[in-house]
Design an enzyme around this catalytic site. Structure first.
Site, PDB file in Angstrom:
ATOM      1  N   HIS A 112       4.228   1.919   3.890  1.00 19.94           N
ATOM      2  CA  HIS A 112       5.420   1.522   3.128  1.00 19.94           C
ATOM      3  C   HIS A 112       5.905   0.133   3.565  1.00 19.94           C
ATOM      4  O   HIS A 112       6.093  -0.762   2.747  1.00 19.94           O
ATOM      5  CB  HIS A 112       6.505   2.574   3.358  1.00 19.94           C
ATOM      6  CG  HIS A 112       7.793   2.316   2.652  1.00 19.94           C
ATOM      7  ND1 HIS A 112       8.146   2.977   1.491  1.00 19.94           N
ATOM      8  CD2 HIS A 112       8.812   1.485   2.928  1.00 19.94           C
ATOM      9  CE1 HIS A 112       9.324   2.537   1.093  1.00 19.94           C
ATOM     10  NE2 HIS A 112       9.762   1.627   1.949  1.00 19.94           N
ATOM     11  N   GLU A 113       6.074  -0.042   4.855  1.00 16.93           N
ATOM     12  CA  GLU A 113       6.628  -1.310   5.353  1.00 16.93           C
ATOM     13  C   GLU A 113       5.646  -2.459   5.159  1.00 16.93           C
ATOM     14  O   GLU A 113       6.052  -3.585   4.900  1.00 16.93           O
ATOM     15  CB  GLU A 113       7.039  -1.180   6.821  1.00 16.93           C
ATOM     16  CG  GLU A 113       8.041  -0.070   7.120  1.00 16.93           C
ATOM     17  CD  GLU A 113       9.301  -0.123   6.267  1.00 16.93           C
ATOM     18  OE1 GLU A 113       9.691  -1.223   5.847  1.00 16.93           O
ATOM     19  OE2 GLU A 113       9.884   0.946   6.001  1.00 16.93           O
ATOM     20  N   GLU A 171      11.690  -0.857  -3.360  1.00 18.98           N
ATOM     21  CA  GLU A 171      11.487   0.465  -2.747  1.00 18.98           C
ATOM     22  C   GLU A 171      10.570   1.375  -3.559  1.00 18.98           C
ATOM     23  O   GLU A 171       9.765   2.107  -3.001  1.00 18.98           O
ATOM     24  CB  GLU A 171      12.834   1.142  -2.496  1.00 18.98           C
ATOM     25  CG  GLU A 171      13.741   0.370  -1.530  1.00 18.98           C
ATOM     26  CD  GLU A 171      13.101   0.117  -0.175  1.00 18.98           C
ATOM     27  OE1 GLU A 171      12.056   0.691   0.131  1.00 18.98           O
ATOM     28  OE2 GLU A 171      13.664  -0.682   0.602  1.00 18.98           O
ATOM     29  N   GLU A 176      11.471  -3.603   7.027  1.00 21.20           N
ATOM     30  CA  GLU A 176      10.293  -4.449   6.794  1.00 21.20           C
ATOM     31  C   GLU A 176      10.462  -5.915   7.149  1.00 21.20           C
ATOM     32  O   GLU A 176       9.755  -6.760   6.581  1.00 21.20           O
ATOM     33  CB  GLU A 176       9.910  -4.349   5.321  1.00 21.20           C
ATOM     34  CG  GLU A 176      10.934  -4.948   4.324  1.00 21.20           C
ATOM     35  CD  GLU A 176      11.908  -3.945   3.749  1.00 21.20           C
ATOM     36  OE1 GLU A 176      12.109  -2.891   4.384  1.00 21.20           O
ATOM     37  OE2 GLU A 176      12.479  -4.215   2.675  1.00 21.20           O
ATOM     38  N   ASN A 177      11.371  -6.307   8.057  1.00 21.29           N
ATOM     39  CA  ASN A 177      11.555  -7.719   8.420  1.00 21.29           C
ATOM     40  C   ASN A 177      10.206  -8.428   8.441  1.00 21.29           C
ATOM     41  O   ASN A 177       9.253  -7.936   9.037  1.00 21.29           O
ATOM     42  CB  ASN A 177      12.181  -7.834   9.807  1.00 21.29           C
ATOM     43  CG  ASN A 177      13.292  -6.854  10.020  1.00 21.29           C
ATOM     44  OD1 ASN A 177      14.261  -6.864   9.297  1.00 21.29           O
ATOM     45  ND2 ASN A 177      13.119  -5.960  10.988  1.00 21.29           N
ATOM     46  N   GLY A 180      14.543   4.775   8.772  1.00 17.19           N
ATOM     47  CA  GLY A 180      13.259   5.163   9.347  1.00 17.19           C
ATOM     48  C   GLY A 180      12.493   3.945   9.834  1.00 17.19           C
ATOM     49  O   GLY A 180      11.805   3.988  10.844  1.00 17.19           O
TER      50      GLY A 180
HETATM   51 ZN   LIG Z   1      11.389   0.364   1.961  1.00  8.46          ZN
END
Ligand SMILES: [Zn+2]
Length: 924
Positions: free
Chosen positions: A349-350, A372, A316-317, A313
């Site tokens: 989230h990211e 996570e 997160e770089n 989805g």
């Molecule tokens: Zn994640």
């Protein structure tokens, strides 16, 4: 990273024990490895040696978006810890042209590097660089490697993505996605989370493109022949899986946070008007996190980029977060309130990962929940604070409920679990890491109190910044800030009062408690029995499918340290004295605890009576918990179905939309189960019951986007269900809107929350279906495309469903990234279920060419085409198929989960079908 699918699709997914086929098990020290050229390979472990660590990478990449390959070079500064004669790096599908080594002295004196002998061991995705003379401990060296590769076709490493412009032109971009083990597909590296280093990246490109990377660009050099070379600032110390770069021709919108971080949203040029919500949300959320964590976001910029082809989805770089278009772009014309909820959630989230994951990283993938679970939990905290109108805590119920179904199977797994091969590591990205991780953190917060919890995680983030951590480090930080507790407390539970006993929270208690939640699988059931003024309370392991009367039940039991009544640890049988006699008790206040409660004796009857008399005496979060627990208890054979159904009889008076949605979801599930099995007398009666019982609610819905977020979501579900069940006024209205939309050549604005329903009704005629497919191709809104694809998949015509699958396999009109969701949607359609199941079996090898075995996509394809089965013949079929796969070397833990789920379905039907049939006859 986040799954491409919402909770409802995130079915049980888990980790496999055996080593997957592409990996040879050579952990035995007596074993030896042989390189591709026949020479002995000096290392036989999956994990890299600790003798050499990377400090800094200078990485240069030049992708060619016409020939679809790239040339690259790197210089890695390494520190030798133990004298060694070789350096082992991860490397996959890259061609090494040259490798040399310089000492610090060589570099200073500008001496040329010494050539290194390169050996390759593809089974472990490793190369060995053999040095002519020993590398000495405590010295630094510089390894220079020239290499090249092709832009990958899938969704991993450095890969190609394409998009169509409004004018029908197809354009190519190049993008990276590395988590968990794919940085090695883009450049040779120490591809393990513990090997943090700094990265200085240079990208060469054509002038029609731009290049993006983790850090801001410091300069651009013009080269002969018109090519440009962007130099990016050196990153902070970070793991390889967080490195990212993109070459594209995207546009952006930007803003600045209150602390001065430049935030930009990037998407393909025709999507400019879909980027504004994401910008607003990310600015708000970044501001929030900086304050909440008391640590500033350490980079000067943050880019969020919508990638047209993307596996998960989002990812997160650090400084360059990549998203599926549906996870970032909000189109005011076609994005519904659920889309808004999803986008907000994924951004939250990211962004949380920029701290949990990027700043502090788990030592190894077995503890991926530290990334996570926290990111999932922080969604709750941050979205509640920044977008209270979304009432995200009501959404959070489903985060927990989605994993309970999985965790109540014996084939579940502990949150922390060994994982070594890439497939095993990929499988760790599942509901247990994400959802259960978040739910036990929420429970812990409830126990410690918000302030103490926040203090603890700030301590953890500060202490381990730019480093790695494990479970115990987190518990240590949380214990550090927790005071010794020593007081009794009066707990008021509406009509009953309970005095809790004294409890002490000692130094190590948090670790002791939390270990029972992270290192053992499953979920507890608290059994409450009231006898006059005393309550006996006991815990057991909650299992669906294995009943208490089954002989194996006893051997599967576990014990948890439960935070019960705030302060009491429930270890074995416990007796509570009530201050006064009560008519009912309800435990697990606000459903914050990760456990279920069963009220033995008359407990449930008393609660049902109370709900019917005046449900508002119980808080909304308690009502939702009761509905959930009741239906789960039915699956566990602990409650009869009629009792759970009787509990829903008060719903006509319910005004809370999240609760109505929960109740409806269980009733709808029953309908689908009957419909799929063709038990037509029961499915027809259920249909009649649903349309009769919820008639007033359905008929008073407006076809608009008005109301609160949850009222809008309830409207979508009620009207979708009504149309699916053939409710004439619903179909009539949807048909009307669909015709108007077609007549306007797709220009008419239909309220976004009913768009999917209107399309689905429209898709039932051949003309409508064909028109929708045309619009699908033309639309530049991925939110709209998603809705159209769902609508197309509801057709009752098999040849149309076959066509969709063909288009999905071809990957042009329907992108490969959407194939898993398409298969899931078709499997949901009773006319399509057998079709996709046959398809998956016949095309397994081709599917594996498109997706990794352990990917979200493959796991979704497997579970969505099999988990609904409920007959012994089907079970046998699925079992045979899985056995044939295992024989070919493909094994996933999800196989066991699916088999257990089907067995559970069979048992459920045997036990509950007669009750359901009778209940309907009595209640219609
Ligand atoms: Zn994640």
């Amino acid at each position: 990273m986040i799954s491409p699918f919402s909770n409802y699709l995130l079915l049980g997914i888990s980790v496999s024990q055996p080593i997957s086929s592409s990996y040879q098990s050579s952990e035995d020290p007596g074993a030896f490895a042989v390189a591709t050229n026949g020479e002995p390979f000096p290392w036989y472990h999956l994990r890299l040696p600790n003798s050499v660590i990377p400090l800094h990478y200078d990485l240069f990449v030049h992708p060619n978006l016409t020939s679809l390959d790239f040339v690259a070079s790197e210089m890695i500064e390494i520190l030798v810890r133990d004298t060694t004669q070789f350096i082992i790096l991860h490397c996959k599908d890259l061609e090494i042209m040259n490798a040399t080594l310089q000492s610090e002295e060589d570099l200073r004196d500008k001496k040329p590097g010494k050539k290194l002998h390169v050996l390759s061991y593809p089974a472990h995705e490793q190369i060995a660089l053999l040095v002519p003379e020993k590398l000495m401990a405590d010295l630094r060296y510089y390894v220079a490697i020239d290499f090249q590769g092709k832009l990958a076709n899938g969704f991993e490493g450095f890969y190609k993505s394409t998009y169509r412009t409004l004018h029908g032109e197809t354009r190519i971009i190049a993008v990276t996605d590395f988590q968990p083990t794919q940085a090695r597909m883009a450049f040779p590296c120490f591809d393990e989370p513990l090997f943090k280093a700094n990265f200085s990246i240079k990208i060469r490109r054509e002038s029609r493109h731009i290049a993006l990377s983790n850090m801001p660009k410091v300069k651009t050099i013009e080269l002969q022949g018109g090519l440009l070379e962007d130099h990016f600032a050196t990153t902070v110390k970070m793991s390889t899986y967080l490195v990212a770069y993109i070459v594209c021709d995207f546009n952006s919108v930007s803003g600045t946070t209150s602390s001065g971080v430049k935030v930009s949203i990037y998407a393909s040029p025709d999507k400019w008007n879909q980027m504004h919500y994401a910008l607003q949300a990310s600015l708000k959320l970044l501001d929030f996190y900086e304050k909440y964590f008391d640590i500033n976001y350490p980079l000067p910029k943050l880019d969020l980029v919508a990638i047209p082809d993307f596996g998960p989805g989002a990812m997160e770089n650090w400084g360059l977060i990549t998203y599926r278009e549906t996870s970032l772009l909000f189109d005011p014309r076609t994005s519904s309130v659920s889309d808004k909820m999803w986008i907000t959630k994924v951004i939250a989230h990211e962004l949380a990962h920029q701290w949990f994951g990027n700043l502090v990283t788990m030592e190894w993938w077995n503890d991926i929940w530290l990334n996570e679970g926290f990111a999932n939990y922080m969604e709750l905290i941050s979205v509640n604070a920044t977008y209270p109108e979304l009432q995200f805590d009501d959404y959070f119920f489903d985060v927990c409920y989605a994993v309970i179904t999985r965790d109540s199977l014996n084939s579940s797994r502990p949150i922390s679990k060994p994982a070594e091969t890439p497939t095993q590591i990929q499988e760790m990205f599942d509901a247990v890491s994400y959802n259960k991780g978040a739910c036990i953190l929420n429970m812990l917060k409830d126990f410690l109190g918000e302030e103490k919890f926040q203090e603890g995680i700030i301590h953890y983030l500060k202490k381990f910044s730019y480093r790695n951590a494990k479970n115990d480090d987190l518990w240590g930080s949380l214990s550090n800030v927790s005071p010794m507790w020593n007081y009794s407390r009066l707990l008021s539970l509406k009509s009953c009062r309970i005095i809790t006993k004294l409890a002490f929270l000692e130094e190590n208690k948090i670790k002791e408690m939390m270990t029972t939640w992270t290192l053992q699988k499953g979920i507890p059931l608290v059994v409450v029995k009231q006898d006059g003024c005393s309550l006996s309370i006991q815990q057991e392991r909650f299992l669906e499918g294995v009943f208490k009367e089954d002989p194996e039940w006893r051997a599967l039991q576990e014990r948890w340290l439960i935070f019960f009544l705030d302060l009491v640890y429930l270890i074995s049988v416990y007796t509570l004295d009530l201050a006064e006699k009560t008519t009912w008790v309800k435990f697990n206040v606000d459903s914050n605890g990760y456990y279920l409660v069963h009220y033995e004796g008359h407990g449930w009857d008393q609660l049902i009576t109370q709900l019917n008399q005046n449900h508002t005496l119980l808080r909304p979060k308690d009502r939702i918990g009761l509905i959930h627990d009741a239906f789960q208890l039915v699956s566990a054979g602990r409650m009869t179905l009629d009792k759970a159904l009787n509990l829903t009889r008060y719903l006509q008076h319910e005004t809370s939309s999240p609760i109505l949605l929960k109740g409806l979801s269980y009733l709808e599930l029953l309908y689908h189960m009957m419909d799929r099995r063709n038990i037509s007398d029961v499915s027809e009666n259920l249909k009649r019951y649903l349309l009769w019982y919820f008639k007033q609610m359905i008929d008073t819905q407006s076809w608009s986007d008005e109301g609160s977020a949850w009222d809008r979501m309830l409207r979508s579900v009620l009207l979708r269900l009504a149309c699916e069940l053939g409710h004439a006024p619903c179909i009539q209205k949807a048909t009307e809107l669909f015709s108007q939309w077609m007549e306007s050549s797709g220009k008419l604005n239909i309220p976004t929350d009913v768009l999917k329903i209107v399309y689905s009704v429209g898709a039932q005629t051949t003309a409508g279906w064909n028109y929708l497919l045309e619009q699908y191709e033309l639309s530049v809104s991925s939110a709209e495309k998603n809705k159209i694809l769902y609508a197309l998949s509801t057709s009752r015509h098999q040849e149309k469903l076959v066509k969709l699958i063909e288009l999905g396999m071809e990957g042009k009109v329907i992108k490969t990234q959407d194939l898993a969701a398409l298969i899931h949607a078709i499997a949901r359609n009773p006319k399509g279920q057998q079709l996709v199941w046959n398809f998956v079996r016949a095309n397994w090898t081709d599917l594996l060419k498109k997706f990794d075995l352990g990917s979200f996509a493959m796991r979704t394809i497997i579970s969505s085409t099999t988990s609904f089965f409920s007959s012994k013949d089907e079970l046998q079929e699925v079992k045979q198929f899985f056995e044939s796969l295992s024989a070919q070397g493909s094994h996933l833990d999800i196989f066991q989960i699916v088999l257990e789920t089907i067995t559970k379905n069979i048992k459920w039907l045997e036990k509950n079908l007669p009750t359901l049939r009778t209940w309907l006859l009595v209640n219609i």
